[in-house]
Design a protein around this motif. Structure first.
Motif, PDB file in Angstrom:
ATOM      1  N   ARG B 105       5.599 -11.575 -63.329  1.00 20.52           N
ATOM      2  CA  ARG B 105       5.249 -12.774 -64.107  1.00 20.52           C
ATOM      3  C   ARG B 105       4.572 -12.425 -65.419  1.00 20.52           C
ATOM      4  O   ARG B 105       4.730 -13.115 -66.412  1.00 20.52           O
ATOM      5  CB  ARG B 105       4.290 -13.665 -63.298  1.00 20.52           C
ATOM      6  N   MET B 106       3.754 -11.369 -65.390  1.00 20.45           N
ATOM      7  CA  MET B 106       2.895 -11.129 -66.551  1.00 20.45           C
ATOM      8  C   MET B 106       3.291  -9.893 -67.348  1.00 20.45           C
ATOM      9  O   MET B 106       2.756  -9.663 -68.426  1.00 20.45           O
ATOM     10  CB  MET B 106       1.442 -11.009 -66.076  1.00 20.45           C
ATOM     11  N   HIS B 107       4.202  -9.108 -66.798  1.00 23.55           N
ATOM     12  CA  HIS B 107       4.666  -7.895 -67.492  1.00 23.55           C
ATOM     13  C   HIS B 107       3.480  -7.032 -67.935  1.00 23.55           C
ATOM     14  O   HIS B 107       3.473  -6.504 -69.051  1.00 23.55           O
ATOM     15  CB  HIS B 107       5.541  -8.252 -68.698  1.00 23.55           C
ATOM     16  N   LEU B 108       2.521  -6.897 -67.047  1.00 18.88           N
ATOM     17  CA  LEU B 108       1.296  -6.193 -67.417  1.00 18.88           C
ATOM     18  C   LEU B 108       1.505  -4.692 -67.483  1.00 18.88           C
ATOM     19  O   LEU B 108       2.120  -4.098 -66.595  1.00 18.88           O
ATOM     20  CB  LEU B 108       0.195  -6.477 -66.391  1.00 18.88           C
ATOM     21  N   LEU B 109       0.952  -4.107 -68.523  1.00 21.31           N
ATOM     22  CA  LEU B 109       0.988  -2.652 -68.649  1.00 21.31           C
ATOM     23  C   LEU B 109      -0.405  -2.046 -68.561  1.00 21.31           C
ATOM     24  O   LEU B 109      -0.542  -0.835 -68.555  1.00 21.31           O
ATOM     25  CB  LEU B 109       1.625  -2.258 -69.986  1.00 21.31           C
ATOM     26  N   ASN B 110      -1.430  -2.886 -68.546  1.00 26.96           N
ATOM     27  CA  ASN B 110      -2.787  -2.351 -68.461  1.00 26.96           C
ATOM     28  C   ASN B 110      -3.641  -3.209 -67.539  1.00 26.96           C
ATOM     29  O   ASN B 110      -4.015  -4.328 -67.896  1.00 26.96           O
ATOM     30  CB  ASN B 110      -3.448  -2.310 -69.851  1.00 26.96           C
ATOM     31  N   PHE B 111      -3.908  -2.687 -66.352  1.00 27.73           N
ATOM     32  CA  PHE B 111      -4.895  -3.368 -65.519  1.00 27.73           C
ATOM     33  C   PHE B 111      -5.732  -2.372 -64.740  1.00 27.73           C
ATOM     34  O   PHE B 111      -5.259  -1.320 -64.327  1.00 27.73           O
ATOM     35  CB  PHE B 111      -4.274  -4.429 -64.607  1.00 27.73           C
TER      36      PHE B 111
END
Lengths: 150, 330
Positions: B105-111
């Motif tokens: 959903r968020m296409h996160l690359l940094n968490f």
């Protein structure tokens, strides 16, 4: 990986690592009828090994009904991560990580899938000190494969 | 003459949970950043209309509905926006149910993760923020305590992988890991070396040289193409890094593979020639913090970090952190 048929082809014992070098071809060709697969000595499984194993289950499943015994922790992890990891095979028993509350020893105990499904999940006392052994994993996560396998 | 102090970076911190925001704000401020703390997505949007932030640190899991959904929308709009702040998400990210939407959903690359007790790892937070803000992205030492032991192996061919994997499993066992965690460290090494040897090498036109080869086929690299494997420990965590001199990995490819694997569809395992397409997913599942540092056309460094634990439960239930850094072309 080591692989051998016993009991006239009714029992298949597999051990070692599942990797790109794992050749399940001869076993897939030889599997016929009911085959009990003992996986208790399997160790590491890498992504290429996953593909080799899934190919084996698919190929062997054409002529054999596989029942998996003593699925080790690494194998259970893959059942929980990979959607068709055991194909149509039946899972009879798995190894469950435990931790002794007395001596702190890490243990792996055999559990029948039928018992797990029936909610019987207590682990036997520690073989070394007799202390209570508790499940050393998140219960819902570790047993999530139960909803996806026969 | 004393060195110039690092430039002050304006950082927006969004969290409704004081147990998370207080330590995060303290840590970021102590590193010299000018931190503004807000508690709702609306406050964040309002603040960003009139102020500039280099980085938005957004905590994802404490907001109640509907603020939770608004927070997700804020992260998505910041991720997709141009010229706005970069985004670092703080999340509990535990198990597939948590991880899957972060990618899909968020296409996160940094968490980064915080624990059930809201603890934030100061080393990982400050290292990650520094990498995002400065573009100085390579190296494992920043994730380890000072004086940590770090070893190095040069790999010039697929035939060395088995030895590397055995050596790293022994190293993890010596470090006091649970035996299954040591196995995980070894399998992560296996996947990372395979990626660096088979998937990273490209020709002058950027075409993969060995990606379509069966992983049973031997690949030998030129000396200047060698993969560097670094592994270390600081008493609290293990680290593992592979570095190749190609820089061919692309963040969108990483996201595609992770979404495909988390989707668990028919195509979860690749049937095409080459690898099974499960390598990145496997590493993410095995380590606690998976980092990819990419200098396009120059270098890719993959880093896996594992907290040393004597308990399988602690190892297998720890929340996940994931970060991709791309060095912008100068």
């Amino acid at each position: 990986m080591q692989l051998s048929f016993e009991d006239g082809g009714r029992r298949l014992v597999i051990g070692g690592d599942f990797t790109e070098e794992s050749d399940f071809g001869p076993a897939a060709a030889q599997a016929r009828g009911e085959v009990e697969v003992d996986l208790g000595a399997v160790r590491r499984i890498n992504s290429s090994g996953v593909r080799e194993w899934v190919g084996f289950v698919r190929a062997a499943g054409k002529a054999a009904r596989l029942t998996l015994h003593r699925c080790p922790v690494s194998f259970v992890s893959q059942m929980n991560m990979i959607s068709n990891f055991v194909g149509g095979a039946r899972v009879h028993s798995v190894l469950v990580p435990g931790l002794c509350s007395g001596c702190g020893a890490a243990r792996e105990e055999l559990a029948l899938v039928a018992d797990l499904r029936a909610g019987r999940r207590d682990l036997p006392p520690c073989g070394a000190c007799g202390g209570a052994v508790e499940l050393d994993a998140d219960e819902s996560e570790y047993f999530s494969f139960l909803s996806r396998v026969d | 003459m004393s060195a110039a102090p690092p430039p002050v970076s304006p950082v927006l911190l969004l969290s409704p949970n004081e147990r998370v925001s207080r330590p995060a704000e303290r840590l970021l401020s102590s590193a010299g950043h000018a931190v503004t703390h807000v508690t709702t997505p609306l406050q964040a949007r309002t603040w960003l209309r009139v102020h500039r932030a280099d980085l938005a640190v957004v905590e994802l899991d404490s907001a109640a509905v509907p603020a939770a959904e608004e927070t997700v929308e804020l992260v998505r709009s910041l991720r997709e926006g141009r010229g706005g702040p970069r985004v670092l998400v703080l999340t509990l990210a535990r198990g597939e149910g948590h991880l899957r939407p972060l990618f899909e959903r968020m296409h996160l690359l940094n968490f980064l993760t915080f624990g059930d007790d809201a603890t934030i790892d100061p080393v990982e937070l400050l290292a990650t923020v520094s990498k995002i803000l400065t573009g100085d992205i390579f190296g494992v030492e920043r994730y380890l305590a000072p004086g940590a032991e770090v070893n190095e192996i040069s790999v010039t061919g697929s035939h060395q992988k088995k030895d590397v994997v055995e050596r790293l499993e022994a190293f993890a066992k010596e470090s006091g890991c649970h035996v299954r965690e040591a196995e995980a460290f070894a399998v992560a090494a296996d996947e990372m070396v395979t990626n660096a040897v088979y998937n990273a090498p490209v020709d002058r036109d950027g075409r993969p040289r060995y990606a379509a080869l069966s992983r049973r086929e031997r690949v030998t690299l030129e000396p200047h193409e060698a993969v560097t494997v670094r592994y270390g420990r600081d008493g609290r965590r293990l680290c593992l890094a592979t570095s190749d001199p190609f820089g061919s990995l692309r963040p969108e490819v990483v996201l595609d593979y992770l979404c495909k694997c988390f989707g668990r569809g028919e195509g979860q395992i690749d049937e095409k020639a080459g690898g099974a397409g499960l390598g990145l997913y496997t590493v993410l599942n095995l380590v606690h913090h998976f980092v990819l540092n990419i200098a396009p056309g120059e270098r890719t460094e993959a880093i896996g970090l594992l907290e040393v634990s004597q308990s399988y439960r602690r190892f297998s239930t720890r929340a996940k952190a994931f970060n991709v850094f791309v060095r912008e072309e100068r």
